[in-house]
Design a protein around this motif. Sequence first.
Motif, PDB file in Angstrom:
ATOM      1  N   LEU A 127       0.838  -1.199   0.000  1.00 19.47           N
ATOM      2  CA  LEU A 127       0.000   0.000   0.000  1.00 19.47           C
ATOM      3  C   LEU A 127       0.870   1.246   0.000  1.00 19.47           C
ATOM      4  O   LEU A 127       0.469   2.288  -0.477  1.00 19.47           O
ATOM      5  CB  LEU A 127      -0.916   0.000   1.225  1.00 19.47           C
ATOM      6  N   LEU A 128       2.055   1.095   0.567  1.00 22.67           N
ATOM      7  CA  LEU A 128       2.995   2.204   0.576  1.00 22.67           C
ATOM      8  C   LEU A 128       3.790   2.169  -0.719  1.00 22.67           C
ATOM      9  O   LEU A 128       4.382   1.159  -1.060  1.00 22.67           O
ATOM     10  CB  LEU A 128       3.958   2.082   1.768  1.00 22.67           C
ATOM     11  N   ARG A 129       3.802   3.255  -1.409  1.00 20.46           N
ATOM     12  CA  ARG A 129       4.531   3.309  -2.668  1.00 20.46           C
ATOM     13  C   ARG A 129       6.030   3.192  -2.475  1.00 20.46           C
ATOM     14  O   ARG A 129       6.735   2.698  -3.312  1.00 20.46           O
ATOM     15  CB  ARG A 129       4.204   4.626  -3.336  1.00 20.46           C
ATOM     16  N   ASN A 130       6.523   3.656  -1.351  1.00 25.79           N
ATOM     17  CA  ASN A 130       7.957   3.665  -1.099  1.00 25.79           C
ATOM     18  C   ASN A 130       8.377   2.471  -0.240  1.00 25.79           C
ATOM     19  O   ASN A 130       8.927   2.637   0.838  1.00 25.79           O
ATOM     20  CB  ASN A 130       8.357   4.978  -0.419  1.00 25.79           C
ATOM     21  N   HIS A 131       8.086   1.300  -0.732  1.00 21.47           N
ATOM     22  CA  HIS A 131       8.452   0.088  -0.007  1.00 21.47           C
ATOM     23  C   HIS A 131       9.117  -0.863  -1.006  1.00 21.47           C
ATOM     24  O   HIS A 131       8.508  -1.252  -1.997  1.00 21.47           O
ATOM     25  CB  HIS A 131       7.194  -0.554   0.582  1.00 21.47           C
ATOM     26  N   TYR A 132      10.354  -1.223  -0.731  1.00 23.26           N
ATOM     27  CA  TYR A 132      11.125  -2.062  -1.644  1.00 23.26           C
ATOM     28  C   TYR A 132      11.592  -3.323  -0.939  1.00 23.26           C
ATOM     29  O   TYR A 132      11.765  -3.337   0.283  1.00 23.26           O
ATOM     30  CB  TYR A 132      12.345  -1.292  -2.182  1.00 23.26           C
ATOM     31  N   ARG A 133      11.811  -4.362  -1.724  1.00 23.83           N
ATOM     32  CA  ARG A 133      12.305  -5.632  -1.205  1.00 23.83           C
ATOM     33  C   ARG A 133      13.672  -5.898  -1.816  1.00 23.83           C
ATOM     34  O   ARG A 133      13.866  -5.766  -3.020  1.00 23.83           O
ATOM     35  CB  ARG A 133      11.359  -6.761  -1.562  1.00 23.83           C
TER      36      ARG A 133
END
Length: 164
Positions: free
Chosen positions: A83-89
Amino acid sequence: MRFLVRDRLLGIGDDYWIEDEHGDRVFLVDGKAMRLRDTFELKDTQGRVLVDIHQKMLTLRNTMVIERGGEPLARIKRKRLSLLRNHYRVSLVDDTELDVSGRILDREFAVEYDGELLAVISRRRLHVRETYGVDVVRDDADPALLIAVAVCVIHLAEQEREDE
């Protein structure tokens, strides 16, 4: 340990130094121009390549790859169902994952492993313009990898903003 990174780093073809908190040069970012894909090398003070960072070609979602010694080390992409656009794996080759979340474009985010903080990336408390700090929290963490992760995530977020 804190490292100071200039925002110029995202310019392909730019070379510049990353310094420690004492102002000593620690890593050289060597941006490779005239390539089909975005490519950076992170070198030590003797010019040895510590990690190679490049954009993976022909993928549905933008992906950056970090290699060490020609071998894949990590793959970075935005989380698919976040849901958060600024979330990376960050998927490491040993099947562990790092989570990166926060305000990437503002240079205010964190890198975590299994809920434990590894690094904080921030512009706060810095008086040098267009610079952000990479604070490596754990002594056993790999600073070159964490700096490379920060570079990749910022690069991917900047690309997404340009594509909109």
